[in-house]
Design an enzyme around this catalytic site. Sequence first.
Site, PDB file in Angstrom:
ATOM      1  N   ASP A   1      24.297  56.404  38.636  1.00 51.71           N
ATOM      2  CA  ASP A   1      23.450  57.177  37.736  1.00 51.71           C
ATOM      3  C   ASP A   1      24.089  57.306  36.360  1.00 51.71           C
ATOM      4  O   ASP A   1      23.415  57.272  35.337  1.00 51.71           O
ATOM      5  CB  ASP A   1      23.178  58.559  38.327  1.00 51.71           C
TER       6      ASP A   1
ATOM      7  N   ARG B   1      30.707  61.542  33.964  1.00 47.23           N
ATOM      8  CA  ARG B   1      30.964  62.906  34.437  1.00 47.23           C
ATOM      9  C   ARG B   1      31.411  62.893  35.899  1.00 47.23           C
ATOM     10  O   ARG B   1      31.665  61.826  36.481  1.00 47.23           O
ATOM     11  CB  ARG B   1      29.728  63.767  34.227  1.00 47.23           C
ATOM     12  N   ASP B   2      31.470  64.067  36.499  1.00 49.50           N
ATOM     13  CA  ASP B   2      31.953  64.177  37.882  1.00 49.50           C
ATOM     14  C   ASP B   2      30.827  63.837  38.861  1.00 49.50           C
ATOM     15  O   ASP B   2      30.444  64.639  39.699  1.00 49.50           O
ATOM     16  CB  ASP B   2      32.515  65.575  38.142  1.00 49.50           C
ATOM     17  N   GLU B   3      30.338  62.609  38.749  1.00 44.72           N
ATOM     18  CA  GLU B   3      29.259  62.129  39.619  1.00 44.72           C
ATOM     19  C   GLU B   3      29.484  60.634  39.866  1.00 44.72           C
ATOM     20  O   GLU B   3      30.095  60.263  40.849  1.00 44.72           O
ATOM     21  CB  GLU B   3      27.907  62.406  38.972  1.00 44.72           C
TER      22      GLU B   3
ATOM     23  N   ASP C   1      17.312  56.255  40.782  1.00 44.23           N
ATOM     24  CA  ASP C   1      17.595  55.526  39.551  1.00 44.23           C
ATOM     25  C   ASP C   1      17.586  54.025  39.805  1.00 44.23           C
ATOM     26  O   ASP C   1      17.041  53.244  39.006  1.00 44.23           O
ATOM     27  CB  ASP C   1      18.973  55.936  38.996  1.00 44.23           C
TER      28      ASP C   1
ATOM     29  N   TRP D   1      13.300  58.093  45.916  1.00 44.93           N
ATOM     30  CA  TRP D   1      14.721  57.789  46.084  1.00 44.93           C
ATOM     31  C   TRP D   1      14.897  56.884  47.314  1.00 44.93           C
ATOM     32  O   TRP D   1      15.428  55.789  47.216  1.00 44.93           O
ATOM     33  CB  TRP D   1      15.508  59.086  46.213  1.00 44.93           C
TER      34      TRP D   1
ATOM     35  N   GLU E   1      19.865  60.568  29.948  1.00 44.67           N
ATOM     36  CA  GLU E   1      19.339  61.128  31.187  1.00 44.67           C
ATOM     37  C   GLU E   1      18.072  61.952  30.934  1.00 44.67           C
ATOM     38  O   GLU E   1      17.126  61.913  31.722  1.00 44.67           O
ATOM     39  CB  GLU E   1      20.395  62.016  31.839  1.00 44.67           C
TER      40      GLU E   1
ATOM     41  N   HIS F   1      22.416  56.848  31.141  1.00 46.17           N
ATOM     42  CA  HIS F   1      21.683  57.082  32.379  1.00 46.17           C
ATOM     43  C   HIS F   1      20.451  56.183  32.328  1.00 46.17           C
ATOM     44  O   HIS F   1      19.484  56.502  31.676  1.00 46.17           O
ATOM     45  CB  HIS F   1      21.256  58.551  32.415  1.00 46.17           C
TER      46      HIS F   1
END
Length: 877
Positions: free
Chosen positions: A447, A451-453, A460, A531, A747, A768
Site C-alpha cells: 500500500d 510508514r509503519d505499514e 490496492d 479486497w 492515499e 499510495h
Amino acid sequence: MIITNLKVNHLTNPLGYDLTNPVFSFQVARSTGKHLDKAQIRVASSADMEEVLYDSGCRKDISTLAFTPEYRFEGGKRYYWQVSAWAEDGDFGSSEPAWFEGGRKEENWDLPWITASFDQSIHPIFFRDFQLDTQKSVRNARLYILGLGLYEAYLNGEKVGTEYLAPYYNDYRFWVQYQTWDITEQLRAGENYIAIMLGNGWYKGRFCYLNGAANENIYGENFQLSAQLLICYEDETWQSIQTDTDWRCKKAPVVFSNIYDGEVYDGRLLSDREEYPVLSVKPPQGKVTCRMSPPLTIHERFCPVRLIHTPAGEQVLDFGQEITGWVEFDYDGSKGTRIHLAYGEILQEGNFYRENLRTAKAEYTYVSGEQSAHVRPHFTFFGFRYVKVEGISLTEENLARFHFEACAAYSDLEQTGRIETSNAKLNRLIENTKWGQKGNFLDVPTDCPQRDERLGWTGDAQVFCATACYHMDTAAFYRKYLRDCLLEQQINHGAVPYVVPDLLSVVREKMGEHAPDPSDTRWGESGSCAWGDAATVIPWTLYQFYGDKKLLAETYGNMKLWTDYILYIDENYCQGRRLWQAGFHFADWLALDNPDAQSCFGSTDPYYVASVYYYYSASMTAKAAAVLDKPEDAAYYHKIKEEVKAAIQKNYMGEAGAGKLKTQTALVLALYFDLAPEKDRPELTEQLLSMLESSNMHLTTGFVGTAYLNKCLSRAGLNREAYTLLFQEDYPSWLYEVNLGATTIWERWNSLLWDGSISDTGMNSLNHYAYGSICEWIYRDVCGIIPTEEGPGFKKIILAPKPDGRLGWVRAEYRSASGLYRSGWSLDGDQLICEVEIPFDCEAEFVIPEGYELEDKKVLDGRVRLNSGTYRLQMKI
C-alpha cells in the site's frame, strides 16, 4: 524475421527458479509475413546448441505466448534454448539462444542450518576460508543460500549479486525461498573467503502496524543460515562447501535494523576480529523451495537537486522525486564520526517533516571506522524524497565530495507501457502512477513504502492490477503474490486476508486475539469485498494481458476458493438470497461522500458493493473455468452469477430499490457491470451525470468507484465528462496533486491542503498507488489499446481511441506479451489523424471515434479490421 524477448515463466534468463513444467514465450519483432505459421523450440546443454536435449519439431500449435516442452528439466544445470519460426509467407528466422537454470539438483533442502552462539538480538556475520584446487580450472560455481531474516553474501570482499533484501518477503510459515548465485567470476585461484551477514527484515524485525511486543519476531526468533558453495571443475569433479559447525561467526557492524525504523552501522566494529563458534539449529517452519520472486535491484539513481538549509537550521537534501530505496554516500573523514540520515516525503513550512510516518523512525545512522567507505544500509528501505543530514556540515561547495545518491529499488520487471501527450500536467500524472508502482512493487504489491505499514493490501493490488500490467510485465510478480494468497486461503475456508502475506493473523494470535465471526461487522483480518476479490480479479487480468493458460490454471484455485467462500457466507449468514449482506467491508474506502468528514468509509451501501463483487467474482470464475475446459464449474458459476444479478436488480433497482443508488459509486457499479436492466440504463446514466454536475463535475468516489468511474463514463457515451474529470485541477482531482508538486499518487484526495500543509498524520501516505488506476482508462480509452477475452495476451485487441479537443495529441506504446502496439492521434481543425502499429501475428478492430468518418478503408458497423502492420488513418468530422 527477427525473434526476440525469450522468457521462461515470464522471466528473462532466470536463475534458481523451479523448472517444473516451465512456460516458454517469445515475440517476433519483424517479419515480411503477417501471421505465425509454425515454430520450433530446441533446448540444448550449451550455447552453441550442438547437444540438443529437446526438440519440439516444427509445430503449428506452438504459441508465442506460452509453450511447455514435454521434457523434465533438472536443477543444477544451465539449459540453452532457441526459437525458430515461419510466417505464412515463408519468412523464417531463428532467435539468439537464451538460457535458464533451476536451483539445486536435489529437490529437498537437506543442508545443515547454523546460528550464532551469542545473543540473537546481535546481528551476526558467518564466515570461513576455503581453498580451490590449484591444479584444476573452474568451469562454474554456484552459491545456494538461505539466510533468515535477510542476508547479504560477500565473496573475497565483494558483494555476491546485484540484488537486495534477499530472501524477500512471503509467508514464512508456509514456505521460504532460497536463492542461487553464479559466483564463477568471483572466485580466485587458491585461497578464498566467504562471509554472510544477516539482518532482521520481515522475518524477525519489527513489522506490523499493530503496535506491541507481538510485532517482533513474527515468524522466528533466531538468525539462521543454510548454504552450499558448489564448484564444478573442467574435469567434471566437484567441490562442495556447506554450512556446518566448522564455520565461525562474529558480531556484524550492523548493530540495529528493521524495516520500519532503519539501520545503525558502526564501522569501528569492522576491526573487531573476535570469533565465536556457530551452533546447529533446526530448519524454519516453512518448506524451503526454489525462488519465485523476481530479482529486487536498483534501477535509478538520483543526485540531489537541492541542498536546503531550513528555517529550523536543518540540512536537507531534496532528490526531486519520491522513491523507495535508500541513500548512499562516500565518507573518508575521521574515525568515530556519527552521521545521521532521516527520511521524509515532504517539507512543512520549509522544514523537514515525517509525522505522517507514524511510529516508523525511518532513519539511518553511520559511525565511521578507520578507513574510507562507501556507505549504504543493508537490511532496510525507505519511502522518501527528502533526507535530513546530521553529523557533517554540508555546503554547495563540498556536497559533491560525498557523492550522495538516492537509489530507487524495486522488483526487476520489464517496463512495457509509455504514454506522452500534449498536456505537461497529464504527462506528470502518468509518470506519478509509474512511480507509485515502482515505489510499491518491492517484492510485494504494498500500500505504501514509508510508514509503519508497507503491507500487501489486497484491495490496492486488485484495483491497480490492470494499470500495473500496462506499465510493466507483472506476470511473474503477481504469480508469487498469488501463491501466498492461495496458501492463506487454504487455511481460512477460502477467505482472502486484508493483507497478503497475512501477518495480521499471526500477530493477533500472538496477542491472544482471534478473528471475529464472518458475520461480525467489526474490523477483522479477512473476507472484505473488493479486497478479497484480488483472488479473482488478478488471475483473470493476468490471463487477459498475458494469455498464459497454465498460469490461469495455477491460480484458478484462488478464484474458486474465494467465490466459494462468498457462497458460504451467502448460504450460512444471508439465507441464500444471492446477496452478500454480512460481515465487515472496506467497500468504497476513502470516498468523499460521507457526511462524517472524519470517516474513512464511503456512503455507498457496503452490502451493495459486496453483492456487486459477488457477481463479478462469480462471473470471472465462470469464464476461467470455461477457458480451462471445466464445463461443470463454468455452468455452475454462471448460474450463480445470473442469480446474483437478479437479486441485485430486485433489491437495489426498480421500485423496490428506489433511492438506494444514491452515490456516484453506486451508479458507476450498476452501469459498468451491466447490472441495470437495459430499460433503466438511460435513466441511471442521467442520474450519474446529474450527480457529477451537482458536484461541479468533481468526483466523490473512493477506492472502488474511482477504479471504474472514467471507464463507465466513456462506455456510457459520456467521454467528454470523463475528460473533464481528468482535467480538473482543483480539489478533488488527480491534477490537484500534480499542481501541489506530487511525484507519486497520494492515499487521499486531500493528502495535502491547497496551501501545501498536510491534512492528517494518522493515515496519510504520499505514495499510495490505488488512485493511479486512472491510467488504465488512459491506456484503454484515451489511447484506445483494449485487450479482448477472445484474443488474450493481446493477440486480438479493440483499438478505440476517444479523442477530446482539450488534448491536442497523444502517443502511446505498449509492448504486450504478443509484441509492440503503437497508438497515437492528433487533432487539426476538423481532421483526426490516427497512427497505429499492430505487431506480428496479431489483429485489431479499429473503432472509428464517434462523430468522425473514415475514407479509403472498408468500414463495417463503424469498425475496420487491421492485421499486423503500420497504418495512418485520416478522418473528418
